[in-house]
Design a protein around this motif. Structure first.
Motif: not given
Length: 636
Positions: A285, A403, A405, A495, A497, A501, A504, A572, A588, A593-594, A617
Motif C-alpha cells: 500500500v 485494485v 495492490l 484497507l 476495496y 472493481p 485501475s 473511489n 488511494l 479500486g482501493a 466493499c
C-alpha cells in the motif's frame, strides 16, 4: 572453436596418500590419475567434462593433453568413451619435477596440431558442484566480448584466497581489472576465484609463446602466472564470467580434500531431485507520495502480509509452467461457463490499449514465462553461466485483482526469488536496486504493462520503504535512493476495496502527458507530493500519527485536484467519503479500486467496517509485513 582438456598434472600427493591409506577403502584407486577418479554421481571427473564439450555444434575438435606416466590410462578411457584416441596428446613427462607446466602443455597442442582457431581450455581434473551448466551460454558470452574470457566463481566459506587465482571484475563492463595469483591472506579484498577454464581468441595465441620465452622455470608456467602477466602487464582485455557453483580439487590436493568435497557435492546432487523452493512476495500500500514514480517524485510504501503471491519451484526433468486453475483457466464446466468467465475476467483486455493489456495478475502464467525469459537473458548479459537444471513453476495468490495492490509485480518478484535461490544467484550478482529494475522490465518490456518502480522496490526491500526517484539520482545511478524505515509501534491502518472493481489502470488518465508537456498545475502537484512524503517521513520517525493522518488527507486532495473526480471514479470517491464520516484519514494506496486509511479512534473501527461492507466493499485491518521480524520469504 577448439576445446583442449588439460590432465597432464602429476598428482603425487593424492596418489601417495591413496597408496598409504591403511583403511583399504581406497586401494582400488591406487595409480589412477586424478581426472579418472570417481566424481559426483559415480561418474569419473573427466566424464563430466567430456559430456559437457562433446558437441559438434560448438567444437570442431576436442583434444586431451596428458603425460607419459598416465598416457595408457587416458588412452583406455578414450577408447571406452568414444573420444578420438588420436586427439590424446602425450607431453612426454613422467615426474612432477620433469613436468612442462600447464601453459607449455597448451602450447604443445597448438604447435603440434597447427591450431589457428579460438580455443577453450579446461582443467579436466576439477570437481564441480553442479556438473551440467550451459557451455553454449559461455561461448555466446565470449563471442559478445572484444577479448579473452576467464571463468570464475565465488569462494565458499572456509576457502582461502591464498590457494586460488583471485580476480577483480568490473561489475558494469565485466572486464577483469586485476589478477592476483595466490595472494597472501588479507591482500585481496575480492572473493572471486579464477579456475583453469578460459577462452582464447586465435589472435592472442602468439602471446603464449612470448610468455613461455620469459619463463624458463616450470614453476612460473602455471595459468595463474600467465593470466597475471597477460592482464596486469600486457593489459590485454580479458572478461570474466561467473559460474554460480563451487570448484574443487584444484592443484595439489590430498585424500582428505577429495573425500570431503566428493561427499559434499554428492550430497547436494542426491538432495537436488527433491529440491523445492517456495517464495512469497507481498501486496503493498502506498502510504504517501505521488501516485506513480514515473514523475521523478518521492513516496513511502509498505508491504502487507494480508495479501501475497506465492511461487513454488520444484526441480524436474523438463521445464514446466503450470497454469493456475482460477487465473489461467483451461477447463470449464460448460460453454456457458467459459462465456461468463471470459466476459468477466477478460474485461481488462477490452478496456484500453496495450498499456493495460495484462494489468493485475490476470493471466499469471505469462508473468512466470516472461520472468524466466528475462532471467536467462539477464544472466547471459551479466556474465553468469547457469546450470542446465530444469524445474516446474506454479503460483498462487490472494491479492485482489485490479485494485492497485501490485498483484502482477508480486508474482514476478516471487518468481525471481525462486530462480535466484535455485541457481544460487547472490545479492552480489543481483543487488536489490537492480532487482527492482529487473522486475519492472519484465512487465514493461515483455508484457507492455504500464508500471513504475515503486511497487517493485517495496516488494524487493519489503517492510516500510522511503523512495526518492529524483531525476538526478535516476540518471546518475540508474535507480533511486531506497531507505528501509523502522516499523515498530506503527498505528492502525486499514484497507477497503471494491468487490467488483473497474480497470485501475485508467486512473492515470493523461496526467503523465500533461506533466511531460510542463503543465504548471501538474508539475507543482508532483513537487507537492514529494514535500508531503518528506514530511510524512518525519512524522513516522517521530510517531506523530495525527500529523501523518493530516498528510494522508492532503495527499488525496492534491491527487484529486490533478486527476479530477471523473478520472478518480465514483467508486473511489464513495469509499473516501465513507471513511471521512468516521474521522479516518484516507487516500488511494495505488492506481485505484482501493483506499487505505489511518484510524485514530479504534472505537469506530467496527462501525466503519460494517458501513463499508454494507456499501459492497471488502474491509480489513492491515497487518504490516516486517521482514526483520518474519521468517525468510523463501523456503527450501
Amino acid at each position: 572453436m577448439i576445446c583442449i582438456l588439460l590432465v597432464a598434472g602429476h598428482g603425487t600427493l593424492l596418489e601417495t596418500q591413496i597408496k598409504m591409506d591403511v583403511t583399504g577403502l581406497y586401494s582400488h584407486l591406487a595409480g589412477i590419475p586424478k581426472a579418472l577418479l570417481p566424481g559426483v554421481g559415480g561418474k569419473k571427473i573427466l566424464d563430466f567434462w567430456w559430456e559437457t564439450v562433446n558437441t559438434r555444434q560448438l567444437f570442431s575438435e576436442v583434444f586431451l593433453v596428458t603425460n607419459a606416466d598416465k598416457y595408457k590410462h587416458y588412452e583406455r578411457w578414450a577408447t571406452a568413451n568414444d573420444f578420438p584416441v588420436e586427439n590424446v596428446v602425450n607431453d612426454g613427462s613422467t615426474t612432477l619435477e620433469g613436468r612442462l607446466g600447464a601453459v607449455a602443455d597448451l602450447e604443445l597442442v597448438i604447435r603440434s596440431r597447427k591450431l589457428h582457431d579460438d580455443i577453450m581450455v579446461i582443467a579436466g581434473d576439477m570437481l564441480c558442484a553442479d556438473q551440467n551448466f550451459d557451455i553454449a551460454q559461455v561461448l555466446r558470452f565470449f563471442k559478445s566480448k572484444p577479448g579473452e574470457l576467464a571463468i570464475y566463481y565465488e569462494l565458499e566459506e572456509g576457502e582461502k584466497s591464498s590457494s586460488r587465482g583471485i580476480v577483480e571484475v568490473c561489475p558494469n563492463t565485466h572486464r577483469v581489472t586485476r589478477f592476483l595469483e595466490k595472494p597472501l591472506e588479507g591482500v585481496a579484498e575480492s572473493r572471486l576465484a579464477s579456475v583453469v577454464f578460459y577462452c582464447l581468441r586465435s589472435a592472442t595465441l602468439p602471446f603464449i609463446s612470448n610468455f613461455l620465452s620469459l619463463q624458463p622455470h616450470v614453476t612460473n608456467r602455471s595459468f595463474g602466472c600467465f593470466w597475471e602477466w597477460l592482464i596486469n602487464e600486457e593489459q590485454l582485455p580479458v572478461f570474466g564470467m561467473k559460474l554460480p557453483t563451487g570448484f574443487q580439487l584444484i592443484g595439489q590436493v590430498g585424500l582428505s580434500d577429495y573425500t570431503k568435497w566428493l561427499a559434499l557435492y554428492s550430497a547436494k546432487q542426491q538432495n537436488s531431485p527433491a529440491k523445492s523452493i517456495i517464495c512469497r512476495s507481498y501486496a503493498r500500500v502506498g502510504l504517501i507520495g505521488n501516485p506513480s514514480d514515473g514523475f521523478h517524485g518521492k513516496t513511502i510504501a509498505m508491504s502487507i502480509s494480508n495479501f501475497w503471491a506465492e511461487v513454488t519451484l520444484v526441480e524436474s526433468q523438463t521445464l514446466v509452467l503450470m497454469p493456475h486453475p482460477l487465473n489461467d483457466p483451461t477447463e470449464f464446466g460448460s460453454l456457458q461457463d467459459l462465456f461468463c468467465i471470459s466476459r468477466k475476467e477478460g474485461s481488462v483486455w477490452r478496456t484500453s490499449t496495450s498499456s493495460t493489456l495484462t494489468a493485475g495478475y490476470l493471466g499469471g502464467l505469462r508473468l512466470l514465462q516472461a520472468t524466466c525469459k528475462k532471467f536467462y537473458q539477464f544472466c547471459s548479459k551479466q556474465g553468469i553461466a547457469l546450470t542446465k537444471q530444469n524445474f516446474t513453476l506454479k503460483y498462487d495468490t490472494n491479492i485482489p485483482r485490479q485494485v492497485g495492490l501490485a498483484g502482477s509485480s508480486a508474482i514476478v518478484s516471487a518468481t525471481l526469488k525462486c530462480l535466484m535461490s535455485f541457481y544460487n544467484i547472490t545479492e552480489r550478482d543481483l543487488p536489490k536496486p537492480t532487482r527492482a529494475n529487473f522486475i519492472l522490465n519484465v512487465e514493461t518490456d515483455e508484457l507492455f504493462i504500464t508500471a513504475g518502480l515503486q511497487d517493485r522496490v517495496v516488494q524487493v526491500y519489503e517492510g516500510l520503504v522511503y523512495m526518492d526517484f529524483s531525476k538526478q539520482l535516476m540518471d546518475d545511478q540508474g535507480h533511486g535512493d531506497y531507505v528501509s524505515m523502522d516499523m515498530s509501534s506503527l498505528p492502525l491502518f486499514w484497507l477497503a476495496y471494491l468487490s467488483d472493481p473497474s480497470d485501475s489502470g485508467r486512473i492515470h488518465s493523461n496526467v503523465r502527458q500533461r506533466w511531460l508537456s510542463g503543465e504548471p498545475l501538474v508539475v507543482e502537484a508532483m513537487k507537492g507530493f514529494a514535500e508531503l512524503t518528506d514530511q510524512a517521513r518525519l512524522a513516522l520517525q517521530g510517531r506523530d500519527w495525527s500529523r501523518l493522518a493530516q498528510l494522508m488527507d492532503q495527499n488525496f486532495e492534491l491527487r484529486r485536484s490533478v486527476y479530477s473526480d471523473e478520472c478518480l471514479g465514483p467508486g473511489n470517491l464513495k469509499m473516501v467519503q465513507l471513511a471521512r464520516q468516521f474521522g479516518s484519514a484516507v487516500k488511494l494506496p495505488g492506481s485505484g479500486g482501493a483506499v487505505v486509511g489511518l484510524c485514530p479512534d479504534q472505537d469506530h473501527l467496527v462501525e466503519m467496517r460494517k458501513a463499508f461492507q454494507e456499501a459492497g466493499c471488502v474491509f480489513c485491518v492491515i497487518v504490516p509485513y516486517n521482514p526483520s521480524a518474519s521468517l525468510h520469504s523463501c523456503q527450501d
